[in-house]
Every structure is written in C-alpha cells, then in structure tokens.
Design an enzyme around this catalytic site. Structure first.
Site, PDB file in Angstrom:
ATOM      1  N   LYS A   4      37.004  30.297  47.191  1.00  0.00           N
ATOM      2  CA  LYS A   4      35.788  31.127  46.989  1.00  0.00           C
ATOM      3  C   LYS A   4      34.709  30.783  47.949  1.00  0.00           C
ATOM      4  CE  LYS A   4      36.678  33.006  42.880  1.00  0.00           C
ATOM      5  NZ  LYS A   4      36.969  34.319  42.702  1.00  0.00           N
ATOM      6  N   TYR A   7      40.235  25.671  44.234  1.00  0.00           N
ATOM      7  CA  TYR A   7      39.754  27.154  43.876  1.00  0.00           C
ATOM      8  C   TYR A   7      38.241  27.138  44.511  1.00  0.00           C
ATOM      9  CZ  TYR A   7      36.924  30.071  40.451  1.00  0.00           C
ATOM     10  OH  TYR A   7      36.374  31.073  39.924  1.00  0.00           O
TER      11      TYR A   7
HETATM   12  N1  LIG Z   1      34.360  32.870  34.136  1.00  0.00           N
HETATM   13  C1  LIG Z   1      33.691  32.132  34.872  1.00  0.00           C
HETATM   14  O1  LIG Z   1      33.000  31.188  34.625  1.00  0.00           O
HETATM   15  C2  LIG Z   1      33.566  32.481  36.691  1.00  0.00           C
HETATM   16  C3  LIG Z   1      32.948  31.746  37.041  1.00  0.00           C
HETATM   17  C4  LIG Z   1      32.748  32.046  38.761  1.00  0.00           C
HETATM   18  C5  LIG Z   1      33.660  33.027  39.231  1.00  0.00           C
HETATM   19  N2  LIG Z   1      34.421  33.895  38.276  1.00  0.00           N
HETATM   20  C6  LIG Z   1      35.408  34.763  38.804  1.00  0.00           C
HETATM   21  O2  LIG Z   1      35.417  36.018  38.148  1.00  0.00           O
HETATM   22  C7  LIG Z   1      36.403  36.625  38.413  1.00  0.00           C
HETATM   23  C8  LIG Z   1      36.749  37.115  36.821  1.00  0.00           C
HETATM   24  O3  LIG Z   1      36.913  35.912  36.268  1.00  0.00           O
HETATM   25  P1  LIG Z   1      37.391  35.938  34.764  1.00  0.00           P
HETATM   26  O4  LIG Z   1      36.522  34.728  33.985  1.00  0.00           O
HETATM   27  O5  LIG Z   1      36.838  37.267  34.102  1.00  0.00           O
HETATM   28  O6  LIG Z   1      38.643  35.633  34.477  1.00  0.00           O
HETATM   29  P2  LIG Z   1      39.876  36.117  33.297  1.00  0.00           P
HETATM   30  O7  LIG Z   1      41.106  35.225  33.606  1.00  0.00           O
HETATM   31  O8  LIG Z   1      39.369  36.301  32.099  1.00  0.00           O
HETATM   32  O9  LIG Z   1      40.212  37.565  33.987  1.00  0.00           O
HETATM   33  C9  LIG Z   1      40.982  37.580  35.489  1.00  0.00           C
HETATM   34  C10 LIG Z   1      41.815  39.028  35.419  1.00  0.00           C
HETATM   35  O10 LIG Z   1      42.571  38.925  36.699  1.00  0.00           O
HETATM   36  C11 LIG Z   1      43.783  39.304  36.477  1.00  0.00           C
HETATM   37  N3  LIG Z   1      44.665  38.636  37.432  1.00  0.00           N
HETATM   38  C12 LIG Z   1      45.025  37.343  37.567  1.00  0.00           C
HETATM   39  N4  LIG Z   1      45.774  37.243  38.798  1.00  0.00           N
HETATM   40  C13 LIG Z   1      45.835  38.497  39.288  1.00  0.00           C
HETATM   41  C14 LIG Z   1      46.483  38.936  40.311  1.00  0.00           C
HETATM   42  N5  LIG Z   1      47.450  38.237  41.212  1.00  0.00           N
HETATM   43  N6  LIG Z   1      46.578  40.011  40.653  1.00  0.00           N
HETATM   44  C15 LIG Z   1      45.961  41.119  39.863  1.00  0.00           C
HETATM   45  N7  LIG Z   1      45.170  40.638  38.613  1.00  0.00           N
HETATM   46  C16 LIG Z   1      45.144  39.304  38.463  1.00  0.00           C
HETATM   47  C17 LIG Z   1      44.026  38.517  35.087  1.00  0.00           C
HETATM   48  O11 LIG Z   1      45.403  39.505  34.590  1.00  0.00           O
HETATM   49  C18 LIG Z   1      42.776  38.947  34.262  1.00  0.00           C
HETATM   50  O12 LIG Z   1      42.757  40.297  33.698  1.00  0.00           O
HETATM   51  C19 LIG Z   1      37.407  35.784  38.974  1.00  0.00           C
HETATM   52  O13 LIG Z   1      37.426  36.090  40.326  1.00  0.00           O
HETATM   53  C20 LIG Z   1      36.892  34.331  38.869  1.00  0.00           C
HETATM   54  O14 LIG Z   1      37.127  33.268  39.904  1.00  0.00           O
HETATM   55  C21 LIG Z   1      34.556  33.485  37.004  1.00  0.00           C
END
Ligand SMILES: NC(=O)c1ccc[n+]([C@@H]2O[C@H](COP(=O)([O-])OP(=O)(O)OC[C@H]3O[C@@H](n4cnc5c(N)ncnc54)[C@H](O)[C@@H]3O)[C@@H](O)[C@H]2O)c1
Length: 260
Positions: free
Chosen positions: A158, A154
């Site tokens: 990123k 991961y």
């Molecule tokens: N939550 C955190 O702490 C955090 C921290 C840093 C970065 N992020 C990044 O923020 C973004 C959103 O994260 P989140 O926490 O809202 O996650 P989440 O799991 O709540 O939502 C992710 C969404 O992406 C969709 N998804 C997954 N794989 C997919 C694919 N192959 N094609 C299309 N859609 C797809 C899922 O169905 C979901 O609706 C991500 O890129 C994640 O890496 C999150």
C-alpha cells in the site's frame, strides 16, 4: 438530486462486495455506467444486477494477471467504447508477523495490492489517453503510512501504491487524467473481519479519535467527490478517510483527572 457522474463509464475493481460495492452503488446513483470487475464473478454479477439504473455490467478479472486485465479492458471497450473513471480498489488483506511472512505470502499480497493496481491503472490510463482524459482513484491504506503489526507485505504494497499515485499524477496530468488516492482507516468489511482480531480492534478503537470503525459508504462518499468535477484541481493527493487516525498524537480525556 444532480447526477455528478452522469453517463461516465466507471470501472470498480473488487466491486463485488465491501468498499468496492458501496462505491459501485454510489457511482450508479450518480448516473454512471458502472462496471464491476472482480475475481468472484458470481458475486460480481449479483452485485451488478442490484445496482440502481439497471446499466451496470460485471466482468471477471484477476487483477494480478496481465492477460486477465487486458481481457477486462477489451470487454469494457466492446460494451462502452471507453473508460472514464477507475476505482482501483481490488485488494487482499494480510496479518502475518514479519518473521513468519513467507515469500509466497509476500508475492501474493504484493502481486494483488501493488502489481495488480499498477496493471489495471496502466491499462485504463492508456485508454484514457486515447479518449482525452479521466479520473483514477487508487485505494491505499493507513497500513501503508504507519508500521502496524502483521502488515509487512500488505503495508509495503500500500505504501508503494501511494507513491505510484504520485508518479502517475505527475506523468498523466498532461493527458487530463486526474489521479488521487484514498487511504481508508479501519473500515467494517469482510476483509476487516478476516484481518482484525480482538486485539487489533481494541488497538484501533483506542487510536482513532472518533473511536469507531468507518463504514464502506463513508469511503464511497469520498470516492464520488474524487471522481467528480468538484475535485478537478485535487491531484496526486492522498485523502485519508480514517476517523482522524493519521492526525492523532497524544490523546486523553480532559475529565480523566490528574495523572498519578
Ligand atoms: N476494510 C478495511 O479496513 C480497509 C482499510 C484500508 C484499505 N482497504 C482497502 O480497500 C479495498 C477494499 O477492501 P474491502 O475491505 O472492501 O475488502 P473485501 O475483501 O471485502 O473486498 C475485496 C474485493 O476484492 C476482490 N478481489 C480480491 N482479489 C482480487 C483479484 N486478484 N482480482 C480481482 N478482484 C479481487 C474480492 O473478491 C472482493 O470482492 C482493498 O484494496 C483494501 O486493501 C480496506
């Protein structure tokens, strides 16, 4: 209230829930014509139907599949004729120790978080070149800036996305395409519930100067800024939205008393 994204066609990948859904809501409030693209189509349709303004649409996509990404772009062009804004947000978490990371795990996580983001950004940028410009915000992560437990695949994906953002910024400036990156810290979403066990949560809260997780709306506020005209000279930048995590070094409370 001014609508900073009035009539902009704004694609939010992974917009069915979590950070993406908060961003989609904020974009709709700012007057954009929002497209929620997600692998979970049913959830994306419900999300789109609930957005302010009643102008949002849902599209099914697997960002890791080039054919699926092109079909998504074709559907957006058929409906709106262009893409003005891309929130390149779809992603999956990972929390497997380095020694136990299988090649299949590695390929899946890198395939969605890095290759998928590349495919979507490239497809959108090609359309933005034709229409005369646009805004792209990639969602990287604090996990791509620091070496954290369980983040081999991961974090590497990123980190790659953060560098890709810089390359895109250099190459796309001449086309009036503004490219930036948001690096969230720990944000309270379903992904965090999956990837953050009790030990992870305790470690984060200890290391974050603001001593709490962020909310999806706090990422959405930054996304609106980076997709609006207000950020027009911000380019190739990574905006950390992390409660101060990246800035922090030595931290202690002044009233903790003398060291033993
Ligand atoms: N939550 C955190 O702490 C955090 C921290 C840093 C970065 N992020 C990044 O923020 C973004 C959103 O994260 P989140 O926490 O809202 O996650 P989440 O799991 O709540 O939502 C992710 C969404 O992406 C969709 N998804 C997954 N794989 C997919 C694919 N192959 N094609 C299309 N859609 C797809 C899922 O169905 C979901 O609706 C991500 O890129 C994640 O890496 C999150």
């Amino acid at each position: 209230m001014t609508q900073r994204l009035l009539d902009k066609v704004a694609l939010v990948t992974g917009g069915a829930r979590g950070i993406g859904l908060s961003v989609a809501r904020a974009f709709a409030r700012e007057g954009a014509r929002v497209v929620i693209a997600d692998i979970n189509h049913a959830e994306a349709e419900t999300a789109a139907a609930g957005l302010e303004g009643g102008r949002a649409m849902a599209v099914a996509v697997d960002v890791a599949d080039a054919g699926s990404v092109q079909a998504m772009i074709d559907a957006i062009l058929a409906a709106h004729g262009r893409v003005d804004i891309l929130m390149n947000n779809a992603g999956v978490g990972g929390n497997t120790p380095f020694l136990e990371t299988s090649l299949a795990d590695w390929n899946r996580i890198v395939g969605i978080n890095l290759t998928g983001a590349f495919l979507v950004a490239q497809a959108c940028a090609r359309e933005m070149v034709k229409s005369g410009g646009g805004k792209i915000v990639n969602i990287a992560s604090l996990s791509g800036q620091r070496g954290g437990n369980g983040r081999a695949a991961y974090g590497s994906a990123k980190a790659g996305l953060e560098l890709l953002t810089k390359v895109m910024a250099v190459e796309l400036a001449e086309h009036d395409i503004n490219v930036n990156n948001i690096a969230p810290g720990a944000i309270e979403t379903e992904m965090a519930k999956f990837a953050h066990d009790q030990a992870t949560r305790a470690a984060y809260n200890y290391l974050i100067p603001m001593t709490r997780y962020g909310t999806p709306d706090e990422i959405a506020d930054a996304a609106v800024f980076l997709c609006s005209d207000e950020s027009r000279y911000v380019h190739g930048h990574t905006l950390n939205v992390d409660g101060g995590f990246r800035a922090a070094g030595l931290m202690f409370k002044r009233d903790a008393g003398p060291a033993a």
